[in-house]
Design a protein around this motif. Structure first.
Motif, PDB file in Angstrom:
ATOM      1  N   ASN A  87      25.129  57.390  -2.848  1.00  0.00           N
ATOM      2  CA  ASN A  87      23.984  56.719  -3.455  1.00  0.00           C
ATOM      3  C   ASN A  87      24.463  55.837  -4.606  1.00  0.00           C
ATOM      4  O   ASN A  87      25.641  55.876  -4.987  1.00  0.00           O
ATOM      5  N   VAL A  88      23.576  55.022  -5.145  1.00  0.00           N
ATOM      6  CA  VAL A  88      23.956  54.024  -6.141  1.00  0.00           C
ATOM      7  C   VAL A  88      24.619  54.673  -7.354  1.00  0.00           C
ATOM      8  O   VAL A  88      25.643  54.189  -7.862  1.00  0.00           O
ATOM      9  N   PHE A  89      24.053  55.780  -7.830  1.00  0.00           N
ATOM     10  CA  PHE A  89      24.592  56.440  -9.020  1.00  0.00           C
ATOM     11  C   PHE A  89      25.982  57.008  -8.742  1.00  0.00           C
ATOM     12  O   PHE A  89      26.913  56.830  -9.544  1.00  0.00           O
ATOM     13  N   GLN A 119      37.328  49.560  -2.627  1.00  0.00           N
ATOM     14  CA  GLN A 119      36.546  48.557  -3.336  1.00  0.00           C
ATOM     15  C   GLN A 119      35.269  49.177  -3.890  1.00  0.00           C
ATOM     16  O   GLN A 119      34.833  48.875  -4.995  1.00  0.00           O
ATOM     17  N   SER A 120      34.666  50.069  -3.091  1.00  0.00           N
ATOM     18  CA  SER A 120      33.448  50.746  -3.509  1.00  0.00           C
ATOM     19  C   SER A 120      33.332  52.049  -2.733  1.00  0.00           C
ATOM     20  O   SER A 120      34.170  52.364  -1.888  1.00  0.00           O
ATOM     21  N   HIS A 121      32.285  52.801  -3.032  1.00  0.00           N
ATOM     22  CA  HIS A 121      31.990  54.044  -2.316  1.00  0.00           C
ATOM     23  C   HIS A 121      30.560  53.938  -1.797  1.00  0.00           C
ATOM     24  O   HIS A 121      29.681  54.721  -2.160  1.00  0.00           O
ATOM     25  N   ARG A 126      33.410  54.565  -8.719  1.00  0.00           N
ATOM     26  CA  ARG A 126      34.097  53.314  -9.025  1.00  0.00           C
ATOM     27  C   ARG A 126      34.608  53.320 -10.458  1.00  0.00           C
ATOM     28  O   ARG A 126      35.715  52.821 -10.740  1.00  0.00           O
ATOM     29  N   SER A 127      33.843  53.895 -11.376  1.00  0.00           N
ATOM     30  CA  SER A 127      34.290  54.008 -12.771  1.00  0.00           C
ATOM     31  C   SER A 127      35.505  54.921 -12.867  1.00  0.00           C
ATOM     32  O   SER A 127      36.469  54.629 -13.588  1.00  0.00           O
ATOM     33  N   ARG A 142      41.207  43.743  -9.741  1.00  0.00           N
ATOM     34  CA  ARG A 142      40.665  44.577 -10.817  1.00  0.00           C
ATOM     35  C   ARG A 142      41.501  44.505 -12.084  1.00  0.00           C
ATOM     36  O   ARG A 142      40.968  44.565 -13.198  1.00  0.00           O
ATOM     37  N   HIS A 143      42.829  44.407 -11.929  1.00  0.00           N
ATOM     38  CA  HIS A 143      43.702  44.650 -13.080  1.00  0.00           C
ATOM     39  C   HIS A 143      44.687  43.519 -13.374  1.00  0.00           C
ATOM     40  O   HIS A 143      45.402  43.596 -14.371  1.00  0.00           O
TER      41      HIS A 143
END
Length: 367
Positions: free
Chosen positions: A114-116, A108-110, A122-123, A153-154
């Motif tokens: 850090n945020v960047f 779902q996320s990493h 995710r991209s 997502r899809h």
């Protein structure tokens, strides 16, 4: 079932991970009388898509299905892993052979980044997943959690098949005391098994050892890069600082011949993951009917709710409480072992191969 010729694109002749998974999968597929040609990924760290895509030159024209075992770390690297995946799937789209892709990692996320970095990864995931969904006639994932993430997502729910990761081995039981003696240990043992990785919070287990004075902690596995080596060093330094260094043992890589002894010797397998899509180590441990205690991540809780194992914990305090309870409560350990045995009996590699063969047939019937 109709005999099918499958080209399996995968990591191969490596220690652990997708290579081990694929070897068991190939053997099980061949038991269904399928013909399998293994197409090894030879340049997993290249940044050159052309070099990576040379893999297609080795696929026989006679194959009916191309089955891709996808994990970002196998598909090129330039600053981040998976860099060659879009061109790979674009190349796959140019050939008429149907494609099935197993996505081994769906996050779902990493949030550990850090945020960047989280945004970049995710991209990357979004782009690669869209290429894989576009090219593949079916996407296979091992958890309902992964399927839900991809669907959200899809919006391609009918295109995605969830099949539980099968049990890793036909485990052979041996007397625990004999196994401990062979390893050179006495008393209760905890084990974390698999590659040394940053996503495994070994220090959390080390932190509870001062409060459980009789137990020893075995860390089995090797680091694959400098970051992983730093994780191991930090863990051992933490053990030294807390005065439990003599009870924390890094075993390094454990050969296949020694795995049986190791799992039969330990009391509890602890998987202190900070993120996960699925875990081959979990299936290995359950195959040996070991009580397993994992962090309360969605894929692990999904199995717990369906099969009654593994046990899960939320934080360090709960880890300490549950470890203490399991070490002193034989009935709790036996309950988890019984659930593990039922899990292993249901999720065999042969059944997984038969279900995969059914997917291939459906894909071919639709062509």
């Amino acid at each position: 079932m109709t005999k099918t010729h499958i080209a399996l694109i995968t990591s191969w002749n490596q220690k652990g991970g997708i290579a081990d998974y694929s070897e068991r999968f190939v053997n099980a597929l061949r038991d269904t009388e399928s013909e399998v040609t293994v197409i090894p990924i030879k340049n997993p760290n290249t940044a050159n898509p052309s070099l990576f895509n040379d893999i297609f030159n080795t696929i026989p024209e006679s194959v009916d299905i191309i089955h891709v075992q996808y994990e970002a770390g196998l598909f090129g690297r330039l600053g981040m892993s998976g860099i060659c995946a879009p061109s790979f799937f674009l190349r796959a789209a140019s050939i008429p052979t149907p494609v099935v892709t197993t996505l081994h990692e769906v996050h779902q996320s990493h949030s550990h980044q850090n945020v960047f970095a989280d945004y970049l990864l995710r991209s990357r995931d979004l782009v690669i997943e869209r290429f894989a969904l576009w090219v593949s006639d079916r996407i296979v994932v091992h958890t309902e959690t992964a399927k839900n993430i991809l669907t959200d997502r899809h919006d391609r729910n009918n295109h995605i098949v969830q099949m539980h990761h099968p049990v890793e081995v036909d485990a052979v039981a041996m007397d625990q005391q004999v196994a401990r003696s062979e390893l050179g240990f006495e008393g209760p043992l905890l084990l974390t098994f698999g590659w040394i990785e940053e996503k495994k919070n070994y220090e959390q287990v080390v932190d509870v050892l001062p409060k459980i004075p009789t137990v020893q902690y075995l860390i089995a596995g090797s680091p694959r890069n400098e970051n992983d080596s730093a994780v191991l060093k930090r863990t051992l330094n933490r053990a030294e600082k807390l005065g439990v260094a003599e009870r924390v043992h890094h075993l390094g890589y454990v050969s296949d011949s020694a795995v049986q002894t190791l799992f039969n010797a330990v009391d509890i397998v602890v998987l202190p993951y900070e993120r996960v899509s699925q875990s081959g180590t979990l299936n290995l441990a359950l195959g040996y009917e070991r009580p397993v205690l994992t962090t309360a991540l969605d894929p692990f809780e999904e199995l717990r709710d369906e099969f009654g194992c593994p046990a899960t914990y939320e934080d360090t305090d709960e880890l300490k409480r549950k470890l203490t309870n399991l070490l002193h409560n034989n009935q709790e350990r036996e309950n988890l072992s019984e659930h593990a045995a039922a899990y292993a009996d249901k999720l065999t590699w042969n059944r997984f191969a038969e279900n995969s063969q059914a997917i291939y047939c459906r894909v071919l019937d639709a062509v």
